[in-house]
Scaffold this active site. Sequence first.
Site, PDB file in Angstrom:
ATOM      1  N   TRP A 362       7.306  -3.016  -3.945  1.00  0.00           N
ATOM      2  CA  TRP A 362       6.295  -3.417  -2.962  1.00  0.00           C
ATOM      3  C   TRP A 362       4.883  -3.221  -3.513  1.00  0.00           C
ATOM      4  O   TRP A 362       3.903  -3.361  -2.787  1.00  0.00           O
ATOM      5  CB  TRP A 362       6.464  -2.619  -1.671  1.00  0.00           C
ATOM      6  CG  TRP A 362       6.102  -1.158  -1.784  1.00  0.00           C
ATOM      7  CD1 TRP A 362       6.261  -0.338  -2.866  1.00  0.00           C
ATOM      8  CD2 TRP A 362       5.506  -0.340  -0.760  1.00  0.00           C
ATOM      9  NE1 TRP A 362       5.817   0.929  -2.592  1.00  0.00           N
ATOM     10  CE2 TRP A 362       5.345   0.955  -1.300  1.00  0.00           C
ATOM     11  CE3 TRP A 362       5.109  -0.572   0.542  1.00  0.00           C
ATOM     12  CZ2 TRP A 362       4.806   2.010  -0.582  1.00  0.00           C
ATOM     13  CZ3 TRP A 362       4.568   0.485   1.264  1.00  0.00           C
ATOM     14  CH2 TRP A 362       4.427   1.743   0.713  1.00  0.00           C
ATOM     15  N   ASP A 363       4.772  -2.888  -4.811  1.00  0.00           N
ATOM     16  CA  ASP A 363       3.477  -2.535  -5.378  1.00  0.00           C
ATOM     17  C   ASP A 363       2.457  -3.662  -5.279  1.00  0.00           C
ATOM     18  O   ASP A 363       1.254  -3.404  -5.355  1.00  0.00           O
ATOM     19  CB  ASP A 363       3.652  -2.090  -6.827  1.00  0.00           C
ATOM     20  CG  ASP A 363       4.508  -0.849  -6.930  1.00  0.00           C
ATOM     21  OD1 ASP A 363       3.991   0.205  -7.293  1.00  0.00           O
ATOM     22  OD2 ASP A 363       5.713  -0.925  -6.614  1.00  0.00           O
ATOM     23  N   GLU A 501      10.455   8.085   1.236  1.00  0.00           N
ATOM     24  CA  GLU A 501      11.587   8.056   0.296  1.00  0.00           C
ATOM     25  C   GLU A 501      12.379   9.359   0.228  1.00  0.00           C
ATOM     26  O   GLU A 501      13.531   9.350  -0.176  1.00  0.00           O
ATOM     27  CB  GLU A 501      11.141   7.670  -1.121  1.00  0.00           C
ATOM     28  CG  GLU A 501      10.617   6.248  -1.231  1.00  0.00           C
ATOM     29  CD  GLU A 501      10.332   5.834  -2.662  1.00  0.00           C
ATOM     30  OE1 GLU A 501      10.175   6.722  -3.530  1.00  0.00           O
ATOM     31  OE2 GLU A 501      10.257   4.625  -2.930  1.00  0.00           O
ATOM     32  N   LYS A 621       7.331  13.104   0.219  1.00  0.00           N
ATOM     33  CA  LYS A 621       7.026  12.788  -1.182  1.00  0.00           C
ATOM     34  C   LYS A 621       5.645  12.157  -1.298  1.00  0.00           C
ATOM     35  O   LYS A 621       4.885  12.444  -2.217  1.00  0.00           O
ATOM     36  CB  LYS A 621       8.085  11.828  -1.730  1.00  0.00           C
ATOM     37  CG  LYS A 621       7.820  11.326  -3.145  1.00  0.00           C
ATOM     38  CD  LYS A 621       8.873  10.334  -3.569  1.00  0.00           C
ATOM     39  CE  LYS A 621       8.572   9.748  -4.947  1.00  0.00           C
ATOM     40  NZ  LYS A 621       9.560   8.728  -5.350  1.00  0.00           N
ATOM     41  N   GLN A 622       5.333  11.274  -0.353  1.00  0.00           N
ATOM     42  CA  GLN A 622       4.099  10.498  -0.436  1.00  0.00           C
ATOM     43  C   GLN A 622       3.740  10.026   0.970  1.00  0.00           C
ATOM     44  O   GLN A 622       4.480  10.242   1.921  1.00  0.00           O
ATOM     45  CB  GLN A 622       4.282   9.310  -1.364  1.00  0.00           C
ATOM     46  CG  GLN A 622       5.403   8.364  -0.933  1.00  0.00           C
ATOM     47  CD  GLN A 622       5.717   7.305  -1.968  1.00  0.00           C
ATOM     48  OE1 GLN A 622       4.851   6.839  -2.680  1.00  0.00           O
ATOM     49  NE2 GLN A 622       6.981   6.925  -2.061  1.00  0.00           N
TER      50      GLN A 622
END
Length: 804
Positions: A362-363, A501, A621-622
């Site tokens: 998805w970057d 994630e 995680k983010q």
Amino acid sequence: MRHGPVPARGSAPPDPWRLRYEGFDPAEVGVREVLCAVGNGYLVSRAAAPESRADGVHYPGTYLAGCYDRAVSVVGGRTVENEDLVNCPNWLPLTFRAEGGEWFAGPASAETLELDLRAGVLTRRALVVDRDGRRTRLTQRRIASQAQPHLLALETELVPENWTGRLEVRSALDGDVSNTGVARYRGLTSRHLVPDGQGVDPDGTLWLQVAATGSPLRIALAARTRAHRAGSLLPAARTDEAGEGRASQVLALEALRGSPVTVEKTVSVYTSRDPAIGAPLRAARTLVQQAPGFGDLAREHALRWTELWRRCRIDADFDGIGTVRLHLFHLLQTYSEHSVDLDVGIPARGLHGEAYRGHVFWDELFVLQLLNLRFPELARAVLRYRHRRLDAARQAARAVGLRGAMYPWQSASDGREESQQLHLNPLSGRWLPDRSNLQRHVGSAVAYNVWQHYQATGDLDFLAGTGAEMLLEIARFWSSSAVYDPRRGRYSIRGVLGPDEYHDGYPWSDRPGLDDNTYTNVLASWVLARALDAVEALPDYRRDELLERLGLRLGELDRWQEVSRRLHVPFHDGVLSQFDGYERLAELDWADYRRRYPDLRRLDRILEAEGDTVNRYKASKQADVLMLFYLFSAHEVRGLLRRLGYPAGHELLHRTTDHYLRRTVHGSTLSAVVHAWVLTRSDRRASWRFFRDALAGDLTDVQGGTTAEGVHLGAMAGTVDLLQRCYTGLEIRRDTIWLDPRLPSAIGRVNLDLRYRGHWGIALSVDRRSVEVSLRASRQDPVRVGFRGSSTIVRPGGSHRFSL
């Protein structure tokens, strides 16, 4: 910009257009090879030394956009199939020796590596001393032509410092390559190419062709090697060799002490995927025979880079601007005008290595915002890549009993789901189920990119031709996914993963996935609303055609309206919950874990190795929920929540940000970008710290070894966009460019050029006192510019200054 030793006190400041490394450090070679790679959108070639081989220190790698191969491996007794971006034949091999000496195989006695970002040239300077004490000064320049994307060139100047005699130069093409650049993949099938012919033509042209083992792909290379002294061609005795998967030649020359000998190696590359060719080998031979010398190639190449930098102008007065340019440089090497007709997406790790197998995630969500306002034609090409895989997304939705289009979390050649089924925890040695394919929000990212491109370009033809079809099918998927919950009187989306994630299931359930991930649900609501807007925006005839083609009836559109207003969004303690049930998770003993593990980026692996699971804890995680405040302004997020029927006061952003910031380990390079963005309005100092962290991500390899496997392209683009849109407060809403600057204290000014709705020359200058917008007379239409609630018209050839 400089990496390596700090300049001596009193020396000139580092050049923000150059990346420079001194000396030889085996531990740093992989990072250097990635950050000094050269490319042009058709291919990228790592900065491995020409005399090196893949030996655990060096890793020669050249990657062609869209060139994947599928292979089967056995892992833990299970058969798995992966599609990998192929490491292509090595075009670089070139070495030398004095007659009777050993071939130079590195390392040199002294060495400097310097990447010139402005001209796209990698220069290596070295001193080579052989075992007999003969000293040879070496200077090499390397390009991947932006003017002729099928050409690579290496110029090597050799100066004997203390000897005269016979000099031998060996040049080769090597097809004996494998995908071994990522340690954790080395237990998988790594051989993707087999020889398909090689040789040396009577005129000395080396040629090589290889075939992929699991696809119809063919790759052909041809090389021309010539020697010069003082601009004149040097006579040379030539010895040719060709064996399976390799073609080489040795040129024997007379060398004179102190007199430079220049060897030019020019290589052409074609594949069976390329348009407008017959056979790739014939095309490669023809091009290399007609190619100009290195000097002319370098001049054409530098001219193209000048054009690119002119269109990418972004200046700011702080010491990290060189890194910003490095990030832009690698973005333009990965995706350029040469990518447009190749049917390729944007790999998360660029074309610089083999991490994530070269897959598309998805970057592009972080990349296209930059391209929309600089190179809208490139952004459109990325969206066309997604449109060509719309049928595969429809098939994926049908396979799970849903309608519409379900885009894969990992995509490659044909649009099927390429996510792994298993992943290895190196801390425990255990193979674990991989549920990352449940990140359905990737479809919303595609829809978001479609709408943002339409807003930035005003391109109704794009929306009517391909954009609306994707948007409507993704909306249909979310409507089909939403299940009515009579207890709440709302709709739920169940069994998904959010951007975090870490959390892939509930600790109290064996069912994979989570329910009502806030980011997923709010974005699904937005997609449904924008799909309805797109229907209204289309010309009548196209609207009727598309609704008929997709079988969309008014009743289905009515459901979209209802679902978009009644999706469940969970809250706890006055903040947005990451997902339904989040409040039931335990708090991690952060002090204990930070004491025992200085680096918690892979907290999930640490806990699993201890026999625990991150699913039990409020640990991320983010950025996940906070991604909403990255994609939308705080005002827009409040509007989205209120449309869903939830109260959303001004304090919600601050409380939610504070809650998750204290529980996030930033295990992804994207996380620093998002947090820098979100904190701009509430804590500018913290925003600046995260911005600097994001800048350092690849330059200092903050994740400890990942940069050597490929750049983090989304984070690179994100840092540039923080300057372009976040700190300038640039938004496009309702046919207006809105500005609301929030410059960090370390930046006094930002100057940049934009393209917007056909205007090629919109200059924006922001400093602490004012914002000035200038419009070149490239067309007749004026542009409406807004500043903190009021707007004005700027006409071609004019400008307007707002005082802060």
